[in-house]
Design a protein around this motif. Structure first.
Motif, mmCIF file in Angstrom:
data_model
loop_
_atom_site.group_PDB
_atom_site.id
_atom_site.type_symbol
_atom_site.label_atom_id
_atom_site.label_comp_id
_atom_site.label_asym_id
_atom_site.label_seq_id
_atom_site.Cartn_x
_atom_site.Cartn_y
_atom_site.Cartn_z
ATOM 1 N N LYS A 243 0.837 -1.217 0.000
ATOM 2 C CA LYS A 243 0.000 0.000 0.000
ATOM 3 C C LYS A 243 0.864 1.256 0.000
ATOM 4 N N ASP A 246 2.012 1.684 -3.510
ATOM 5 C CA ASP A 246 0.875 2.141 -4.317
ATOM 6 C C ASP A 246 0.654 3.646 -4.146
ATOM 7 N N LYS A 251 -0.294 6.986 -10.264
ATOM 8 C CA LYS A 251 -1.310 5.998 -10.601
ATOM 9 C C LYS A 251 -1.261 5.555 -12.058
ATOM 10 N N TRP A 273 -5.673 -8.795 -2.447
ATOM 11 C CA TRP A 273 -5.361 -7.369 -2.609
ATOM 12 C C TRP A 273 -4.827 -7.094 -4.010
ATOM 13 N N HIS A 277 -5.985 -4.588 -7.276
ATOM 14 C CA HIS A 277 -5.020 -3.573 -7.746
ATOM 15 C C HIS A 277 -4.262 -4.142 -8.951
#
Length: 361
Positions: A243, A246, A251, A273, A277
Motif C-alpha cells: 500500500k 501504491d 497511478k 489485494w 489492484h
C-alpha cells in the motif's frame, strides 16, 4: 685551458625523422623523448652548455647522451639492461608446482599452504608465495554456491532478466525484498577512531537491543528506494508495504515487482489485494537465487556503508539512523546496471553443472 673540440652530431634523414617522432609522441617514454630533444639540439650546432640551458638539463646529461648517440646512434638512447640475479627456478619447476597445486592435496590436509608446498617441492616459502600470486592461486580461499532446484528456473530467469534489460513502457520495475532481523547492537566499549597506521577498532562482543525488519523497493531505473521499517515480518506488514508503494508511485504507471518466494508474498490476503489492484505485477525469482534480485545489491551497500560499523542502543535509534542514510541515498541515487543476458547466465550455470559431473568421475 680551452675545451677540446667536439665531434659534430650529423644526422641522416631517417635518424632525424625517428628522433623527431620520439620527441613528440605522447606514448613515448618521457626519458627517451628528452634524450631525443638533446640529440636534435646538438645536431643544430649548439655547445653542451647551450643545449643544457635550452633543454633544461645538466651539462653532464647532455654530454652523456651526446656521446652515447655518437657511439651507438639510435640504439644508444635506450637504457642498458640492468644487471640482476639470474633466475634460479626453471619453467619446468614452476609448471610442476602449479600442477601439484591444482591436481593434488597434501595428504592429511585439505589444501596446500606455502609451508607444505615448500617442503613438497624443495622451494622456499617466499618462492611458492610469489608463484601463486603470479598465477592468481589461493589454495586457502573457498567460495560457496548453491544450485536452484526450481522446476521453473529457466522461465523465471528469462522473465526477471528480461525486465532488467528491457523494462516495459509506462511502467516502473521495482526489486523488492525484506532485510529481516536487523539488530540494534551496541559495543561493550566505545569504537576507537582511525589513526595514522592504525585502523578503527571495536570490541568483538556487543549488547543486543532488539531487531527490526526493513522492507525495501529498489527502482532499477533511477536507483531510488522506497523503504519502511516494521517490527514484525508477516503478510500483514508486506500488505502495508504494498500500500505504501501504491501511494508513492503515480497511478498512471504499472508496477512490476521482482520478489523471492517467501511465503508472506503469496498468502490469500495478498492475492486478494493484488486482484483489486491490477497495476501490480509480481515476478518471482527462482528458489535459492537471491542474486537475481537487485535489491540484494542495495542491501549490501547499506550493510557495508552503514550497519557494519554502527552502534545503536535501541531499535528506535537504529531505525532513525537507517532512515537518515536512505534519505541521503535518495538525494543522489545510484542504479545498478544489469549486464548479463539470460542466455549468458544459463550457459554459465550449464558449465558449472558439467564441471560437477566431470568431478564425480
Amino acid at each position: 685551458m680551452p675545451s677540446p673540440k667536439l665531434d659534430p652530431v650529423l644526422l641522416s634523414d631517417e635518424e632525424r625523422s625517428v628522433l623527431s617522432g620520439w620527441s613528440r609522441r605522447r606514448k613515448t617514454a618521457q626519458a627517451l623523448a628528452l634524450r631525443s630533444r638533446i640529440v636534435l639540439r646538438c645536431a643544430e650546432g649548439g655547445s653542451i652548455g647551450e643545449v643544457a640551458q635550452s633543454v633544461g638539463v645538466s651539462r653532464n646529461m647532455v654530454s652523456k647522451w651526446r656521446s652515447r648517440f655518437l657511439a651507438r646512434r639510435l640504439e644508444g638512447l635506450s637504457d642498458d639492461p640492468r644487471p640482476g640475479r639470474p633466475r634460479v627456478i626453471a619453467d619446468e619447476r614452476v609448471e610442476q608446482l602449479i600442477t601439484k597445486t591444482l591436481e593434488e592435496t597434501p595428504g592429511r590436509d585439505t589444501h596446500w599452504s606455502t609451508r607444505s608446498m615448500a617442503v613438497a617441492t624443495g622451494m622456499s616459502q617466499s618462492a611458492v608465495s610469489r608463484i601463486w600470486r603470479a598465477f592468481g592461486l589461493k589454495p586457502h580461499a573457498i567460495e560457496t554456491w548453491k544450485l536452484s532446484t526450481d522446476p521453473q528456473f529457466v522461465d523465471k530467469v528469462r522473465d526477471v532478466v528480461g525486465l532488467y534489460l528491457s523494462p516495459p513502457d509506462n511502467a516502473l520495475v521495482l526489486a523488492v525484498d525484506e532485510k529481516s532481523q536487523m539488530q540494534a547492537i551496541d559495543r561493550t566499549a566505545p569504537i576507537l577512531p582511525i589513526m595514522p597506521t592504525t585502523p578503527a577498532r571495536m570490541t568483538h562482543d556487543y549488547i543486543r537491543h532488539g531487531t527490526t525488519s526493513l522492507f525495501a523497493a529498489f527502482d532499477i531505473n533511477s536507483g531510488s528506494v522506497i523503504a519502511q521499517h516494521y517490527r514484525r515480518h508477516r503478510h500483514q506488514e508486506f500488505l502495508r508495504f504494498l500500500k505504501l508503494i501504491d501511494a508513492a508511485v503515480p497511478k498512471e504507471l504499472d508496477l512490476h515487482l521482482v520478489l523471492d518466494n517467501y511465503a508472506t508474498h503469496k498468502t490469500p490476503k495478498v492475492k486478494e489485494w493484488l486482484i483489486r489492484h491490477p497495476r501490480f505485477h509480481l515476478h518471482f525469482t527462482p528458489t535459492s537465487s537471491s542474486w537475481l534480485n537487485l535489491v540484494e545489491r542495495w542491501f549490501a551497500e547499506l550493510t557495508t556503508r552503514k550497519l557494519r560499523r554502527s552502534a545503536h542502543r535501541s531499535i528506535t535509534a537504529l531505525e532513525a539512523d537507517v532512515r537518515k542514510w536512505i534519505n541521503e541515498w535518495n538525494k543522489d541515487p545510484k542504479p545498478f546496471v544489469w549486464t548479463k543476458t539470460a542466455d549468458q547466465i544459463l550457459d554459465t550455470l550449464a558449465a558449472y553443472c558439467q564441471r560437477i559431473n566431470d568431478s564425480r568421475h
